[in-house]
Design a protein around this motif. Structure first.
Motif, PDB file in Angstrom:
ATOM      1  N   VAL A  63       0.839  -1.205   0.000  1.00 29.57           N
ATOM      2  CA  VAL A  63       0.000   0.000   0.000  1.00 29.57           C
ATOM      3  C   VAL A  63       0.873   1.254   0.000  1.00 29.57           C
ATOM      4  O   VAL A  63       0.617   2.213  -0.750  1.00 29.57           O
ATOM      5  CB  VAL A  63      -0.957  -0.009   1.219  1.00 29.57           C
ATOM      6  N   ALA A 105       0.996   4.011  -2.992  1.00 31.08           N
ATOM      7  CA  ALA A 105       0.569   5.375  -2.666  1.00 31.08           C
ATOM      8  C   ALA A 105       1.665   6.401  -2.950  1.00 31.08           C
ATOM      9  O   ALA A 105       1.372   7.511  -3.424  1.00 31.08           O
ATOM     10  CB  ALA A 105       0.148   5.452  -1.200  1.00 31.08           C
ATOM     11  N   THR A 106       2.916   6.049  -2.674  1.00 29.24           N
ATOM     12  CA  THR A 106       3.990   7.032  -2.837  1.00 29.24           C
ATOM     13  C   THR A 106       4.727   6.902  -4.169  1.00 29.24           C
ATOM     14  O   THR A 106       5.337   7.863  -4.629  1.00 29.24           O
ATOM     15  CB  THR A 106       5.038   6.887  -1.706  1.00 29.24           C
TER      16      THR A 106
END
Length: 118
Positions: free
Chosen positions: A61, A65-66
């Motif tokens: 995750v 996300a980054t």
């Protein structure tokens, strides 16, 4: 042991040993179950696999996300370790089931489809 008999003293000692073993409920439970009792070493594998699986999910995750390459490669390494650990647990579980199943088989009974008289 055709001609060997126990003396009265030996029979008394044997009876005392049998009585003492009959009073040990944890031994009877262990022997009656046919399975070894869980030890901390046996429980560490599934707990480590669950913790590593959770860490891998968190890393996935975070990497998505980054968009960080470092997190992505860390996730790949953790995922590889997780798969290897889960496969080891699966193989150990299958081996334990196979051993337990083989222990329950009665060799004196013929199995269907395994030769024998028609």
């Amino acid at each position: 042991m055709d001609g060997a008999r126990l003396s009265p003293r030996e029979r008394r000692i044997l009876a005392e040993i049998e009585h003492d073993l009959g009073q040990d409920h944890s031994l009877a439970r262990t022997l009656g179950s046919g399975r070894p009792r869980p030890t901390p070493g046996r429980l560490a594998g599934p707990a480590a696999a669950a913790a590593l699986g959770l860490a891998t999910a968190v890393l996935l995750v975070a990497a998505v996300a980054t968009g960080s390459r470092t997190l992505l490669w860390t996730f790949a390494a953790a995922w590889t370790l997780t798969v290897v650990l889960w496969l080891g647990l699966l193989l150990r579980w299958c081996g334990a089931r196979r051993t337990a199943r083989a222990g329950r088989a009665r060799p004196e009974e013929p199995r269907p489809g395994r030769g024998g008289v028609i």
